[in-house]
Design a protein around this motif. Structure first.
Motif, PDB file in Angstrom:
ATOM      1  N   UNK A 280      15.267   8.718  -1.859  1.00 53.15           N
ATOM      2  CA  UNK A 280      14.890   7.113  -1.279  1.00 53.15           C
ATOM      3  C   UNK A 280      14.054   7.262   0.169  1.00 53.15           C
ATOM      4  N   UNK A 281      14.350   8.503   0.915  1.00 55.48           N
ATOM      5  CA  UNK A 281      13.388   8.969   2.141  1.00 55.48           C
ATOM      6  C   UNK A 281      11.999   8.598   1.960  1.00 55.48           C
ATOM      7  N   UNK A 282      11.410   8.886   0.538  1.00 50.93           N
ATOM      8  CA  UNK A 282       9.886   8.523   0.448  1.00 50.93           C
ATOM      9  C   UNK A 282       9.596   7.151   0.885  1.00 50.93           C
TER      10      UNK A 282
ATOM     11  N   UNK B 172       0.813  -1.159  -0.041  1.00 56.12           N
ATOM     12  CA  UNK B 172       0.023  -0.032  -0.068  1.00 56.12           C
ATOM     13  C   UNK B 172       0.879   1.249   0.167  1.00 56.12           C
ATOM     14  N   UNK B 173       1.960   1.187   0.939  1.00 55.78           N
ATOM     15  CA  UNK B 173       2.764   2.326   0.848  1.00 55.78           C
ATOM     16  C   UNK B 173       3.320   2.649  -0.695  1.00 55.78           C
ATOM     17  N   UNK B 174       3.722   1.639  -1.372  1.00 58.05           N
ATOM     18  CA  UNK B 174       4.069   1.899  -2.737  1.00 58.05           C
ATOM     19  C   UNK B 174       3.144   2.767  -3.412  1.00 58.05           C
ATOM     20  N   UNK B 175       1.938   2.321  -3.300  1.00 52.69           N
ATOM     21  CA  UNK B 175       0.907   2.719  -4.116  1.00 52.69           C
ATOM     22  C   UNK B 175       0.670   4.420  -3.852  1.00 52.69           C
TER      23      UNK B 175
ATOM     24  N   UNK C 217      11.084  15.481  10.754  1.00 57.58           N
ATOM     25  CA  UNK C 217      10.848  15.617   9.351  1.00 57.58           C
ATOM     26  C   UNK C 217       9.822  14.329   9.207  1.00 57.58           C
ATOM     27  N   UNK C 218       9.058  14.726   8.244  1.00 56.29           N
ATOM     28  CA  UNK C 218       8.098  13.476   7.935  1.00 56.29           C
ATOM     29  C   UNK C 218       7.923  13.447   6.296  1.00 56.29           C
ATOM     30  N   UNK C 219       7.809  12.336   5.742  1.00 55.02           N
ATOM     31  CA  UNK C 219       7.511  12.144   4.418  1.00 55.02           C
ATOM     32  C   UNK C 219       5.906  12.173   4.212  1.00 55.02           C
ATOM     33  N   UNK C 220       5.395  12.936   3.654  1.00 55.47           N
ATOM     34  CA  UNK C 220       4.045  13.036   3.225  1.00 55.47           C
ATOM     35  C   UNK C 220       3.581  13.045   1.735  1.00 55.47           C
ATOM     36  N   UNK C 221       2.232  12.822   1.547  1.00 56.74           N
ATOM     37  CA  UNK C 221       1.671  12.863   0.271  1.00 56.74           C
ATOM     38  C   UNK C 221       0.840  13.729   0.140  1.00 56.74           C
ATOM     39  N   UNK C 222       0.490  14.609  -0.972  1.00 55.06           N
ATOM     40  CA  UNK C 222      -0.274  15.626  -1.085  1.00 55.06           C
ATOM     41  C   UNK C 222      -1.514  15.302  -1.774  1.00 55.06           C
ATOM     42  N   UNK C 223      -2.476  16.187  -1.920  1.00 61.28           N
ATOM     43  CA  UNK C 223      -3.763  15.775  -2.732  1.00 61.28           C
ATOM     44  C   UNK C 223      -3.320  15.441  -4.131  1.00 61.28           C
ATOM     45  N   UNK C 224      -2.422  15.732  -4.676  1.00 66.31           N
ATOM     46  CA  UNK C 224      -2.113  15.234  -5.986  1.00 66.31           C
ATOM     47  C   UNK C 224      -1.593  13.959  -6.076  1.00 66.31           C
ATOM     48  N   UNK C 225      -1.227  13.517  -4.973  1.00 66.53           N
ATOM     49  CA  UNK C 225      -0.483  11.973  -4.895  1.00 66.53           C
ATOM     50  C   UNK C 225       1.319  12.279  -4.930  1.00 66.53           C
TER      51      UNK C 225
END
Length: 365
Positions: free
Chosen positions: A242-244, A188-191, A334-342
């Motif tokens: 790679x941090x993502x 799921x993370x990869x998605x 620091x956090x890896x995040x995902x925005x509304x555009x993916x």
């Protein structure tokens, strides 16, 4: 045997291959070891002892001397005491730089096997044979190795690329369903961080994703490994991109540590993805629909989206664990995040108010 998918990690003229399919890894492992190998240490989980023995028997046919070491279950294997024992085995057996280590088992086994191989004589070859979904799609690929300390998970480690990775999908047939579901968190993370087709497959048929022999699960595994291969090839030692791959891991590792590593890694990462989605929403990066999608996809495959901390452990303990995360710089979380555009990105130095609000959104009353 079925068709084998070959995924290359690293530049075209170097790196290594990940071979994915229903295959005889005992027969295939010989081709991945350097011809100069005379001794091989096979470290394995107790549950896969028959497979480890078959590998040893095949290697014995080419006059390779093998040493089998069974490891404690799960994260209990990733300690300096266990690593020191394996170093002693290597030393007493006279392992040289032309000898090798093979890791057979889940993510903890492949982490430890890589770490021991990477530190013995400053690096000997290692071949990884992951037997759990989590290890197949994440831990065994990419060359990150490590052990735990009392202060946190994977704080001691090194980058040591394997000579190759053999993924036998048929081993998933005997994997406990709870472990299969937990391993799906890394898929799921990869998605969410770069392979939207994964999310499409999971939304369309989440039950097929959990069937070991289904073409859906095979495609999910191949796509997740291919994503990781692309990211690792671009950034071998986690200098930036790679941090993502750590999406959901900052809070996830905190959950693992606070629970004494009695919680499955995948379950903790699922909670970590919900935490960071809530954090991104507070920061105005992710909309309500994005957070709802996180919860829906994880719920559909049986992963947790809410969390009850152990007695006596609350926000302060989880925050302290997050501050020891490897992405932290000084006092800056620091956090890896995902925005509304993916699109994945970084959120640096969120306020204490937002950090606590995200925690409250994950923790059950």
């Amino acid at each position: 045997m079925s068709q084998i998918d070959t995924i290359h990690v690293g530049p075209p003229d170097a790196g290594y291959d990940v071979l994915v399919g229903q295959q005889d890894v005992a027969a295939g492992i010989d081709s991945l070891l350097p011809p100069s190998v005379h001794r091989v240490l096979i470290v394995h989980a107790a549950a896969v002892q028959p497979l480890a023995q078959r590998i040893a028997d095949v290697l014995a046919q080419r006059d390779v001397q093998t040493y089998l070491e069974v490891l404690p279950d799960g994260e209990a294997a990733k300690t300096v005491e266990v690593a020191a024992h394996l170093w002693s085995v290597l030393g007493q057996a006279g392992f040289t730089r032309t000898d090798a280590v093979v890791g057979v088992g889940g993510g903890a086994v492949t982490d430890l096997a890589g770490f021991v191989a990477g530190t013995w004589l400053r690096g000997v070859p290692v071949v990884q044979v992951p037997t759990t979904l989590l290890a197949m799609v994440d831990a065994a690929v990419g060359g990150k190795t490590g052990i735990n300390t009392g202060e946190g998970k994977n704080l001691v480690g090194s980058f040591h690329e394997p000579a190759g990775v053999l993924v036998d999908l048929s081993s998933l047939r005997t994997l406990p369903r709870a472990d299969l579901i937990a391993g799906m968190a890394e898929v799921v993370k990869g998605g969410f961080i770069g392979e939207p087709r994964i999310l499409e497959l999971l939304r369309d048929d989440p039950q097929a994703a959990l069937e070991p022999d289904s073409p859906v699960l095979r495609e999910l595994v191949v796509r997740k490994i291919a994503l990781k291969a692309r990211v690792v090839t671009a950034d071998l030692k986690e200098a930036s991109l790679r941090e993502i791959l750590n999406y959901g891991h900052t809070f996830g590792h905190a959950v693992e540590q606070v629970n004494g590593y009695r919680r499955r890694h995948g379950e903790a990462v699922a909670l970590g993805m919900i935490y960071v989605a809530e954090l991104a929403r507070r920061a105005g990066l992710l909309d309500d629909a994005g957070v709802a999608d996180h919860r829906a996809v994880l719920t559909a495959i049986g992963l947790p989206t809410t969390y009850t901390p152990p007695p006596g452990q609350g926000w302060d303990e989880h925050l302290a664990a997050m501050r020891r995360d490897k992405k932290t710089r000084g006092a800056l979380l620091r956090f890896v995040v995902v925005d509304s555009a993916g699109e994945p990105g970084r959120l640096e130095g969120p306020s204490e108010e937002d950090l606590r609000a995200a925690y409250d959104a994950v923790v059950t009353p």
